[in-house]
Design a protein around this motif. Structure first.
Motif, PDB file in Angstrom:
ATOM      1  N   THR A  92       0.851  -1.192   0.000  1.00 49.22           N
ATOM      2  CA  THR A  92       0.000   0.000   0.000  1.00 49.22           C
ATOM      3  C   THR A  92       0.881   1.234   0.000  1.00 49.22           C
ATOM      4  N   VAL A  93       0.607   2.158  -0.907  1.00 51.49           N
ATOM      5  CA  VAL A  93       1.394   3.385  -1.042  1.00 51.49           C
ATOM      6  C   VAL A  93       0.601   4.547  -0.446  1.00 51.49           C
ATOM      7  N   THR A  94       1.190   5.243   0.486  1.00 52.58           N
ATOM      8  CA  THR A  94       0.565   6.444   1.041  1.00 52.58           C
ATOM      9  C   THR A  94       0.853   7.615   0.110  1.00 52.58           C
ATOM     10  N   VAL A  95      -0.188   8.278  -0.343  1.00 51.00           N
ATOM     11  CA  VAL A  95      -0.030   9.397  -1.272  1.00 51.00           C
ATOM     12  C   VAL A  95       0.561  10.593  -0.531  1.00 51.00           C
ATOM     13  N   ARG A  96       1.565  11.221  -1.168  1.00 49.78           N
ATOM     14  CA  ARG A  96       2.126  12.470  -0.669  1.00 49.78           C
ATOM     15  C   ARG A  96       1.728  13.600  -1.613  1.00 49.78           C
ATOM     16  N   TYR A  97       1.941  14.829  -1.183  1.00 51.02           N
ATOM     17  CA  TYR A  97       1.382  15.959  -1.931  1.00 51.02           C
ATOM     18  C   TYR A  97       2.476  16.988  -2.205  1.00 51.02           C
ATOM     19  N   THR A  99      13.583  11.602 -26.334  1.00 52.28           N
ATOM     20  CA  THR A  99      12.590  10.531 -26.245  1.00 52.28           C
ATOM     21  C   THR A  99      12.119  10.263 -24.823  1.00 52.28           C
ATOM     22  N   LEU A 100      12.826  10.801 -23.824  1.00 57.10           N
ATOM     23  CA  LEU A 100      12.399  10.623 -22.430  1.00 57.10           C
ATOM     24  C   LEU A 100      11.409  11.684 -21.975  1.00 57.10           C
ATOM     25  N   GLN A 101      11.219  12.733 -22.782  1.00 55.82           N
ATOM     26  CA  GLN A 101      10.384  13.844 -22.355  1.00 55.82           C
ATOM     27  C   GLN A 101       8.901  13.519 -22.478  1.00 55.82           C
ATOM     28  N   ALA A 102       8.177  13.691 -21.376  1.00 58.41           N
ATOM     29  CA  ALA A 102       6.725  13.504 -21.386  1.00 58.41           C
ATOM     30  C   ALA A 102       6.033  14.846 -21.619  1.00 58.41           C
ATOM     31  N   THR A 103       6.289  15.794 -20.733  1.00 55.87           N
ATOM     32  CA  THR A 103       5.716  17.131 -20.880  1.00 55.87           C
ATOM     33  C   THR A 103       6.432  18.065 -19.913  1.00 55.87           C
ATOM     34  N   ALA A 104       6.132  19.349 -20.034  1.00 53.63           N
ATOM     35  CA  ALA A 104       6.665  20.340 -19.096  1.00 53.63           C
ATOM     36  C   ALA A 104       5.558  20.760 -18.136  1.00 53.63           C
ATOM     37  N   LEU A 105       5.944  21.075 -16.915  1.00 55.02           N
ATOM     38  CA  LEU A 105       5.003  21.507 -15.889  1.00 55.02           C
ATOM     39  C   LEU A 105       5.360  22.920 -15.443  1.00 55.02           C
ATOM     40  N   ASP A 106       4.341  23.750 -15.270  1.00 54.78           N
ATOM     41  CA  ASP A 106       4.554  25.117 -14.804  1.00 54.78           C
ATOM     42  C   ASP A 106       4.693  25.168 -13.292  1.00 54.78           C
ATOM     43  N   PRO A 107       5.343  26.208 -12.770  1.00 54.12           N
ATOM     44  CA  PRO A 107       5.311  26.431 -11.324  1.00 54.12           C
ATOM     45  C   PRO A 107       3.870  26.550 -10.832  1.00 54.12           C
ATOM     46  N   ALA A 108       3.631  26.141  -9.615  1.00 54.43           N
ATOM     47  CA  ALA A 108       2.317  26.123  -8.957  1.00 54.43           C
ATOM     48  C   ALA A 108       1.438  24.960  -9.403  1.00 54.43           C
ATOM     49  N   GLU A 109       1.978  24.070 -10.252  1.00 54.03           N
ATOM     50  CA  GLU A 109       1.233  22.878 -10.665  1.00 54.03           C
ATOM     51  C   GLU A 109       1.242  21.862  -9.526  1.00 54.03           C
ATOM     52  N   PRO A 110       0.078  21.380  -9.082  1.00 51.67           N
ATOM     53  CA  PRO A 110       0.051  20.375  -8.016  1.00 51.67           C
ATOM     54  C   PRO A 110       0.314  18.970  -8.558  1.00 51.67           C
ATOM     55  N   VAL A 111       0.972  18.149  -7.765  1.00 50.95           N
ATOM     56  CA  VAL A 111       1.241  16.756  -8.144  1.00 50.95           C
ATOM     57  C   VAL A 111       0.938  15.851  -6.961  1.00 50.95           C
ATOM     58  N   TRP A 127      -2.127  21.719  -0.281  1.00 46.24           N
ATOM     59  CA  TRP A 127      -2.049  21.218  -1.660  1.00 46.24           C
ATOM     60  C   TRP A 127      -3.369  21.427  -2.400  1.00 46.24           C
ATOM     61  N   GLU A 128      -4.481  21.148  -1.728  1.00 41.07           N
ATOM     62  CA  GLU A 128      -5.780  21.307  -2.387  1.00 41.07           C
ATOM     63  C   GLU A 128      -6.057  22.766  -2.732  1.00 41.07           C
ATOM     64  N   GLY A 129      -5.397  23.697  -2.041  1.00 42.37           N
ATOM     65  CA  GLY A 129      -5.511  25.103  -2.393  1.00 42.37           C
ATOM     66  C   GLY A 129      -4.851  25.428  -3.720  1.00 42.37           C
ATOM     67  N   PHE A 130      -3.975  24.537  -4.196  1.00 44.16           N
ATOM     68  CA  PHE A 130      -3.386  24.675  -5.527  1.00 44.16           C
ATOM     69  C   PHE A 130      -4.153  23.851  -6.558  1.00 44.16           C
TER      70      PHE A 130
END
Length: 446
Positions: A138-143, A172-184, A220-223
């Protein structure tokens, strides 16, 4: 212009190719890029006096996003993430990401790293670095929240892997770019502890730990769903984070807002404090680069926003601080609050209104496109473009981030343009036929 003239004009690319094949005539061809008045937003907005009518209200935008998520499982509402997931699910997600680049087998690919052939050790370590064997039951989700423009990777590897020794653009390893303030949502760590496997609103992948900061779920949910927020409306802009860095944001990036001490709005900028999230409050200067909330969803705003990228470099997977074909249209839509899938082959067919062009001849395809509204997406398995409308001659015109084009005259071959351009929808594709003939779907909001 009469209908016969329009038909002849549309057939010219095919007639040209036949002439080359039958007579051996060789004529040099030009790039598909249009540089006249049709390559301006004003040309199209002036032709569409009703184009500023709102297509979707904010509540309808939310409903559209929910519909898009139901249609496409690459999209997710992160706020619905549970507090824990099974290790089996994380393993499946990691392997699915590996498969995007054909990195899901031990068979070593014929690629180049730092100008030299990729070694067996480099490939095997990158796969080992996914750390699948160490996943708990079981993996505990982090934010986490992205703190600088970052690259999401298909493997936990920072160096690029390319198809030729001299290539520096098509990693070929690139999936996409993420902007600052993007939640993961953080689901695991690499073997070397330098990367984390994360879920974003539209992609899974590996993110360098130096590019994001972890926090509690409430912050995190605020983002994820900020009550009040600013949206970047320029093609790209930089904003100081209050910690000595100037952060690059691309169109559609969303930054939470709060009330400052004097009542003026302030940006809640994410800063990493040894890997922990710290919020830096910065003055919000609203102008033509930063808007309070999303732009109104209108046909003319699709046009205006699209043209803000005109002339920008083609950036594979968001590399070169720019956009490829699918991030171009994704960012335009995102500036109005609409969340599209990241990949071209998913974007048009996930839209509320879809026209399947399978089995249609060229005349029917052009007629279907003529009935479409500005902002409609034209897509196949590898490319997507945005429709602007018909010019004075009845020719369909599109905006696109184009990597390359093909010529069939004396300069026969593939030519790299790597640029956001306006073009016709009938330029010749790699097979030498009008591009519209290779489009699979037309997708629009209505």
């Amino acid at each position: 212009m009469d209908s016969m003239t329009v038909i002849l004009k549309r057939l010219l690319p095919t007639v040209f190719l036949l002439a080359v094949l039958l007579t051996g005539t060789v004529l040099a061809e030009a790039s598909p890029e249009i540089t006249d008045a049709r390559a301006t937003a004003a040309y199209w907005t002036q032709r569409n006096p009703q184009g500023d009518t709102v297509l979707l209200t904010p509540s309808q935008v939310e409903a559209t996003n929910e519909s898009l998520r139901r249609r496409n499982d690459t999209l997710t509402d992160l706020s619905a993430m549970p507090e824990s997931v099974s290790g089996a699910e994380v393993r499946e997600r990691i392997e699915k990401v590996q498969a995007i680049g054909d990195f899901d087998t031990a068979s070593q690919p014929d690629l180049y790293k730092n100008g030299s052939a990729l070694t067996a050790y480099s490939y095997s370590f990158a796969r080992k670095n996914c750390n699948i064997a160490s996943l708990p039951e079981t993996v505990t989700v982090r934010y986490g929240v992205v703190t600088r423009r970052a690259n999401l990777r298909l493997l936990p590897e920072a160096a690029g892997w390319f198809e030729s020794a001299g290539d520096v653009h098509y990693d070929t390893l690139q999936a996409t770019a993420l902007d600052p303030a993007e939640p993961v949502a953080v689901l695991g760590d690499s073997y070397d502890k330098k990367f984390a496997f994360v879920r974003t609103r539209f992609y899974d992948g590996w993110l360098a730990k130096s590019d994001f900061a972890e926090t509690d779920r409430t912050t995190w949910e605020g983002f994820v769903h900020p009550t009040d927020f600013a949206v970047v409306t320029a093609n790209k802009t930089t904003i100081a984070n209050g910690a000595g860095e100037s952060l690059l944001f691309q169109m559609g990036a969303k930054i939470p807002l709060a009330a400052g001490a004097n009542g003026a709005k302030v940006l809640l900028m994410p800063v990493s404090n040894n890997g922990a999230l710290k919020i830096s409050k910065r003055p919000a200067a609203f102008d033509d680069t930063l808007h309070e909330g999303f732009l109104p969803c209108t046909e003319n705003n699709f046009v205006r926003q699209g043209f803000r990228f005109l002339g920008d470099a083609y950036g594979w997977g968001g590399l070169d601080d720019s956009v490829d074909c699918s991030s171009f249209v994704g960012d335009v839509y995102r500036s109005m609050g609409i969340e599209l899938p990241r990949d071209a082959d998913q974007q048009a067919k996930s839209m509320p209104k879809v026209v399947d062009l399978s089995g249609m001849g060229e005349a029917d395809r052009l007629a279907a496109l003529e009935a479409c509204v500005p902002g409609t997406l034209l897509a196949n398995n590898t490319h997507v473009m945005m429709y602007l409308g018909q010019d004075d001659d009845g020719t369909p015109i599109v905006l696109q981030s184009m990597s390359s084009w093909f010529s069939f005259g004396s300069d026969y071959g593939k030519h790299y343009l790597r640029k956001v351009i306006a073009s016709t929808a009938t330029f010749l594709n790699f097979s030498g036929v009008p591009y519209i003939n290779g489009v699979h779907y037309l997708g629009s909001l209505r």
